[in-house]
Design a protein around this motif. Structure first.
Motif, mmCIF file in Angstrom:
data_model
loop_
_atom_site.group_PDB
_atom_site.id
_atom_site.type_symbol
_atom_site.label_atom_id
_atom_site.label_comp_id
_atom_site.label_asym_id
_atom_site.label_seq_id
_atom_site.Cartn_x
_atom_site.Cartn_y
_atom_site.Cartn_z
ATOM 1 N N VAL A 54 62.478 25.797 38.110
ATOM 2 C CA VAL A 54 63.110 26.279 36.889
ATOM 3 C C VAL A 54 62.159 26.012 35.736
ATOM 4 O O VAL A 54 61.755 24.871 35.508
ATOM 5 N N PHE A 55 61.763 27.068 35.049
ATOM 6 C CA PHE A 55 60.867 26.940 33.917
ATOM 7 C C PHE A 55 61.673 26.912 32.627
ATOM 8 O O PHE A 55 62.705 27.575 32.520
ATOM 9 N N ASN A 56 61.216 26.134 31.655
ATOM 10 C CA ASN A 56 61.848 26.130 30.348
ATOM 11 C C ASN A 56 61.583 27.465 29.665
ATOM 12 O O ASN A 56 60.523 28.067 29.844
ATOM 13 N N SER A 57 62.531 27.903 28.854
ATOM 14 C CA SER A 57 62.334 29.162 28.143
ATOM 15 C C SER A 57 61.286 28.963 27.055
ATOM 16 O O SER A 57 61.056 27.852 26.577
ATOM 17 N N LEU A 58 60.646 30.037 26.665
ATOM 18 C CA LEU A 58 59.618 29.985 25.624
ATOM 19 C C LEU A 58 60.212 29.489 24.310
ATOM 20 O O LEU A 58 59.583 28.734 23.580
ATOM 21 N N GLU A 59 61.458 29.883 24.026
ATOM 22 C CA GLU A 59 62.103 29.473 22.771
ATOM 23 C C GLU A 59 62.304 27.958 22.724
ATOM 24 O O GLU A 59 62.050 27.327 21.713
ATOM 25 N N SER A 60 62.751 27.359 23.842
ATOM 26 C CA SER A 60 62.977 25.911 23.829
ATOM 27 C C SER A 60 61.657 25.150 23.741
ATOM 28 O O SER A 60 61.583 24.092 23.136
ATOM 29 N N ALA A 61 60.595 25.704 24.326
ATOM 30 C CA ALA A 61 59.287 25.051 24.243
ATOM 31 C C ALA A 61 58.774 25.068 22.809
ATOM 32 O O ALA A 61 58.229 24.093 22.319
ATOM 33 N N SER A 62 58.945 26.195 22.090
ATOM 34 C CA SER A 62 58.495 26.264 20.696
ATOM 35 C C SER A 62 59.313 25.343 19.811
ATOM 36 O O SER A 62 58.791 24.719 18.908
ATOM 37 N N ALA A 63 60.625 25.250 20.082
ATOM 38 C CA ALA A 63 61.473 24.354 19.292
ATOM 39 C C ALA A 63 61.046 22.910 19.497
ATOM 40 O O ALA A 63 61.028 22.115 18.557
ATOM 41 N N ALA A 64 60.685 22.544 20.727
ATOM 42 C CA ALA A 64 60.231 21.184 21.009
ATOM 43 C C ALA A 64 58.933 20.891 20.275
ATOM 44 O O ALA A 64 58.738 19.789 19.764
ATOM 45 N N MET A 65 58.027 21.865 20.214
ATOM 46 C CA MET A 65 56.756 21.658 19.504
ATOM 47 C C MET A 65 56.997 21.489 18.014
ATOM 48 O O MET A 65 56.369 20.658 17.371
#
Length: 121
Positions: A54-65
């Motif tokens: 299961v890969f994290n969505s691109l949106e959640s990765a940008s929010a984490a950054m």
């Protein structure tokens, strides 16, 4: 060496020590690499192994950054003088930026002006 176990559990794990068992091969037995417990390969007949990634969505990765950038001043504070404003006290964190046989890179952030500097150790 075949032994009877007093434990019962998932067939992927050794019932004696709990280690992950190797996949059945051409041999008649599956042997635990840690404790040498052996089980007949026919015990795995009909056993289905399923796995998924299961890969994290691109949106959640940008929010984490973005959150990481906002929280740039969190971490241990050390007695180090900022080379820009002269304030005493900088937050630091480390990252392995180069190959594993070389030292890590230390990043310092001034708690007063947020100036950042790095040091290869």
């Amino acid at each position: 060496m075949e032994a009877a176990s007093s434990f019962h559990g998932d067939a992927d794990f050794c019932p004696e020590c709990g280690s992950v068992l190797p996949l059945p091969g051409l041999e008649d037995k599956v042997t635990c690499q840690r404790c040498a417990f052996a089980i007949d390969v026919r015990e795995f007949e009909g056993h289905v192994i399923k796995s998924s990634v299961v890969f994290n969505s691109l949106e959640s990765a940008s929010a984490a950054m973005e959150t990481e950038e906002e929280e740039g001043e969190k971490g241990p504070v050390i007695d180090r003088k900022c080379s820009r404003c002269g304030h005493e006290g900088m937050v630091y964190h480390t990252r392995q930026m180069r190959s594993a046989d070389e030292g890590q890179t230390v990043f310092y952030t001034c708690t007063h002006c947020r100036y950042q500097e790095k040091e290869d150790s």
